[in-house]
Design a protein around this motif. Sequence first.
Motif, PDB file in Angstrom:
ATOM      1  N   PRO A  89      46.433  33.569 -30.687  1.00  0.00           N
ATOM      2  CA  PRO A  89      45.654  33.033 -31.817  1.00  0.00           C
ATOM      3  C   PRO A  89      44.589  32.028 -31.414  1.00  0.00           C
ATOM      4  N   GLU A  90      44.917  31.107 -30.503  1.00  0.00           N
ATOM      5  CA  GLU A  90      43.933  30.082 -30.110  1.00  0.00           C
ATOM      6  C   GLU A  90      42.748  30.712 -29.399  1.00  0.00           C
ATOM      7  N   ALA A  91      43.027  31.570 -28.401  1.00  0.00           N
ATOM      8  CA  ALA A  91      41.941  32.212 -27.664  1.00  0.00           C
ATOM      9  C   ALA A  91      41.139  33.140 -28.569  1.00  0.00           C
ATOM     10  N   ALA A  92      41.822  33.827 -29.492  1.00  0.00           N
ATOM     11  CA  ALA A  92      41.121  34.735 -30.404  1.00  0.00           C
ATOM     12  C   ALA A  92      40.132  33.976 -31.280  1.00  0.00           C
ATOM     13  N   GLU A  93      40.540  32.809 -31.749  1.00  0.00           N
ATOM     14  CA  GLU A  93      39.653  32.016 -32.598  1.00  0.00           C
ATOM     15  C   GLU A  93      38.426  31.561 -31.820  1.00  0.00           C
ATOM     16  N   LYS A  94      38.628  31.141 -30.579  1.00  0.00           N
ATOM     17  CA  LYS A  94      37.496  30.725 -29.739  1.00  0.00           C
ATOM     18  C   LYS A  94      36.552  31.891 -29.491  1.00  0.00           C
ATOM     19  N   LEU A  95      37.128  33.055 -29.242  1.00  0.00           N
ATOM     20  CA  LEU A  95      36.306  34.230 -28.957  1.00  0.00           C
ATOM     21  C   LEU A  95      35.508  34.652 -30.185  1.00  0.00           C
ATOM     22  N   LYS A  96      36.150  34.653 -31.341  1.00  0.00           N
ATOM     23  CA  LYS A  96      35.444  35.008 -32.570  1.00  0.00           C
ATOM     24  C   LYS A  96      34.316  34.035 -32.874  1.00  0.00           C
ATOM     25  N   THR A  97      34.585  32.769 -32.678  1.00  0.00           N
ATOM     26  CA  THR A  97      33.562  31.754 -32.940  1.00  0.00           C
ATOM     27  C   THR A  97      32.346  31.975 -32.053  1.00  0.00           C
ATOM     28  N   ALA A  98      32.603  32.238 -30.773  1.00  0.00           N
ATOM     29  CA  ALA A  98      31.496  32.447 -29.844  1.00  0.00           C
ATOM     30  C   ALA A  98      30.694  33.690 -30.195  1.00  0.00           C
ATOM     31  N   LEU A  99      31.360  34.694 -30.767  1.00  0.00           N
ATOM     32  CA  LEU A  99      30.689  35.948 -31.098  1.00  0.00           C
ATOM     33  C   LEU A  99      30.168  35.982 -32.527  1.00  0.00           C
ATOM     34  N   GLY A 100      30.210  34.856 -33.197  1.00  0.00           N
ATOM     35  CA  GLY A 100      29.653  34.796 -34.536  1.00  0.00           C
ATOM     36  C   GLY A 100      30.609  35.206 -35.624  1.00  0.00           C
ATOM     37  N   GLY A 101      31.898  35.144 -35.373  1.00  0.00           N
ATOM     38  CA  GLY A 101      32.888  35.415 -36.397  1.00  0.00           C
ATOM     39  C   GLY A 101      33.537  36.787 -36.324  1.00  0.00           C
ATOM     40  N   GLU A 102      33.034  37.700 -35.539  1.00  0.00           N
ATOM     41  CA  GLU A 102      33.595  39.039 -35.399  1.00  0.00           C
ATOM     42  C   GLU A 102      33.812  39.364 -33.929  1.00  0.00           C
ATOM     43  N   LEU A 103      34.817  40.177 -33.657  1.00  0.00           N
ATOM     44  CA  LEU A 103      35.056  40.588 -32.272  1.00  0.00           C
ATOM     45  C   LEU A 103      34.203  41.803 -31.948  1.00  0.00           C
ATOM     46  N   SER A 104      32.930  41.557 -31.901  1.00  0.00           N
ATOM     47  CA  SER A 104      31.974  42.597 -31.531  1.00  0.00           C
ATOM     48  C   SER A 104      30.873  41.942 -30.714  1.00  0.00           C
ATOM     49  N   GLY A 105      30.286  42.721 -29.840  1.00  0.00           N
ATOM     50  CA  GLY A 105      29.289  42.179 -28.939  1.00  0.00           C
ATOM     51  C   GLY A 105      29.695  42.449 -27.502  1.00  0.00           C
ATOM     52  N   LYS A 106      29.181  41.654 -26.584  1.00  0.00           N
ATOM     53  CA  LYS A 106      29.471  41.848 -25.171  1.00  0.00           C
ATOM     54  C   LYS A 106      30.139  40.610 -24.586  1.00  0.00           C
ATOM     55  N   VAL A 107      31.060  40.842 -23.659  1.00  0.00           N
ATOM     56  CA  VAL A 107      31.765  39.738 -23.005  1.00  0.00           C
ATOM     57  C   VAL A 107      31.794  39.982 -21.503  1.00  0.00           C
ATOM     58  N   SER A 108      32.015  38.896 -20.769  1.00  0.00           N
ATOM     59  CA  SER A 108      32.189  38.964 -19.323  1.00  0.00           C
ATOM     60  C   SER A 108      33.496  38.286 -18.971  1.00  0.00           C
ATOM     61  N   GLY A 109      34.034  38.619 -17.814  1.00  0.00           N
ATOM     62  CA  GLY A 109      35.294  38.011 -17.392  1.00  0.00           C
ATOM     63  C   GLY A 109      35.268  37.655 -15.922  1.00  0.00           C
ATOM     64  N   THR A 110      35.837  36.499 -15.591  1.00  0.00           N
ATOM     65  CA  THR A 110      35.911  36.030 -14.211  1.00  0.00           C
ATOM     66  C   THR A 110      37.357  35.677 -13.889  1.00  0.00           C
ATOM     67  N   TYR A 111      37.870  36.212 -12.781  1.00  0.00           N
ATOM     68  CA  TYR A 111      39.243  35.959 -12.364  1.00  0.00           C
ATOM     69  C   TYR A 111      39.267  35.052 -11.136  1.00  0.00           C
ATOM     70  N   THR A 112      40.220  34.162 -11.088  1.00  0.00           N
ATOM     71  CA  THR A 112      40.432  33.332  -9.904  1.00  0.00           C
ATOM     72  C   THR A 112      41.911  33.381  -9.553  1.00  0.00           C
ATOM     73  N   ALA A 113      42.205  33.574  -8.261  1.00  0.00           N
ATOM     74  CA  ALA A 113      43.603  33.671  -7.836  1.00  0.00           C
ATOM     75  C   ALA A 113      43.707  33.311  -6.356  1.00  0.00           C
ATOM     76  N   THR A 114      44.888  32.884  -5.941  1.00  0.00           N
ATOM     77  CA  THR A 114      45.179  32.631  -4.532  1.00  0.00           C
ATOM     78  C   THR A 114      46.142  33.699  -4.045  1.00  0.00           C
ATOM     79  N   GLY A 115      45.999  34.115  -2.785  1.00  0.00           N
ATOM     80  CA  GLY A 115      46.801  35.221  -2.298  1.00  0.00           C
ATOM     81  C   GLY A 115      47.387  34.989  -0.921  1.00  0.00           C
ATOM     82  N   ARG A 116      48.200  35.960  -0.484  1.00  0.00           N
ATOM     83  CA  ARG A 116      48.822  35.924   0.839  1.00  0.00           C
ATOM     84  C   ARG A 116      49.148  37.367   1.236  1.00  0.00           C
ATOM     85  N   ASP A 117      49.346  37.585   2.525  1.00  0.00           N
ATOM     86  CA  ASP A 117      49.777  38.882   3.027  1.00  0.00           C
ATOM     87  C   ASP A 117      51.177  38.757   3.604  1.00  0.00           C
TER      88      ASP A 117
END
Length: 487
Positions: free
Chosen positions: A219-247
């Motif tokens: 709910p919290e993230a959805a509200e932020k996303l809707k607000t940024a998109l003008g109230g509807e979940l339509s439009g374009k989005v980008s995503g960036t991932y950050t992680a630490t790894g090992r072998d």
Amino acid sequence: MKKLAILALPLLALAQPAVAFQAEPAQETTMPIDAGAVDVPSQADTETILLDHIRILASDDYLGRKPGTEGGRMTVAYQVEKLKEYGFEPGWNGSFEQEVPFTAAMAPKLTVTAAGTEITSNDLLALQGNTDFADVELVTVASADDVDEGVDGKLLVFNDFSLARSLAQTAVAEGARGAIILAPAAMVEQFRPGATRERVSLKQAGDDAGGPNFIVVGPEAAEKLKTALGGELSGKVSGTYTATGRDFTSSNVIGKLPGSRPEAGAIVMLAHWDHTGECGAPDDEDRICNGAADNASGIAAMLETARRLAQGPQLERDVYILGTTAEEMGLLGARYFAENPPVPLAQIHAALNIDMISIAPEGKPLTVIGWKRTPLDASIEGVAASLGRTVEVGEESDLYVRRQDGWALMNRGVPSVLVSSSFGDKDILDAFMSTRYHRANDEIWEGFELGGAAEDVPVYVALMRHWATEALYSKPEGWAFEDGAGE
């Protein structure tokens, strides 16, 4: 056994294409040959033999048998020791160990950018995929009619998880980038353990790179996303991932029992030796996931079957005993074996998987995971009948077919089945899955049941001897699934 329940990850079930498998015509020859073992233990003695293995493998000393840990290495050494004792030869380039390379990363943190606004939130979870995406169009899906070639390259938005679960496979097949699943707070918490644990893949396979992106939005993230998109979940989005790894590395255990006619090919019996290491809350008194049923019991049954095969008359075909690593991480050890087999897969006529068998009491029917998907059904029915056993197949055959190691071989052209009485009683199975599966109490508890497992071992011996005899069974030439190229 790896479980893909509605609220348990990995979410690979969403990304897998729907595959309709058709059984090849079974051979008419179904008469099994005699098990041939010397001094076959009684039912009671078999239960004791299995329990002895399980007591060791599911003890706290083995630390939950997680790959890449000392407990994992101890588990490999135990299997190697037993196979040597039984008279097996090394099955992989002169060794009993097939080293498997892995790469691991903590679950990535995801930042979504919409209309220039960066959105992070505690209820924004990356379920699968870690590949950044840019300017991907959102498409809301309300029914199956919304999934067609028009979803290619887009990120689908689902308000209903059950709808996502049923349609995501089709959407990915149509080229969708992935899916955003809107979820209430309680559901987000159900997803959180799977979405935040360390992710492991075969190092050379690059499993996560380029895969579909599945994202849970609370709910919290959805509200932020809707607000940024003008109230509807339509439009374009980008995503960036950050992680630490090992072998790290772990090993499949491979033993070989040479046949008298190796030109006739080979058969395989496998069981996964790994479990999850630790589980539960950080402050729990007992955090070791011992995995007595899942799958110390399967290793125990595999080893006892291997001992009886080696003790009996020499078989025609070569027999490979395979203890796989990293099943709990996504069938990875079995996949590595399938990609790097000791003999060409075309020469392997059958594979028998043993998983989580210490659940049902003696007297339960056998069931088959993989029923009507391989040419093995007739021989299973014939062998079972010769031993006074019945075969009853219910919905579990479909429910678990992709959740066990046999799948890694099955969809690469090796007829593979899981045969067990543990899956023949839905109430017993469901009770275990809901109370002990992947919990610290999957250890040798009061009333730990080995009746069904001990009764199944003679079936495994007879099946392996049957499949190892060319006159009784051979894989149809060129046999493969309809969609047999892979997952």
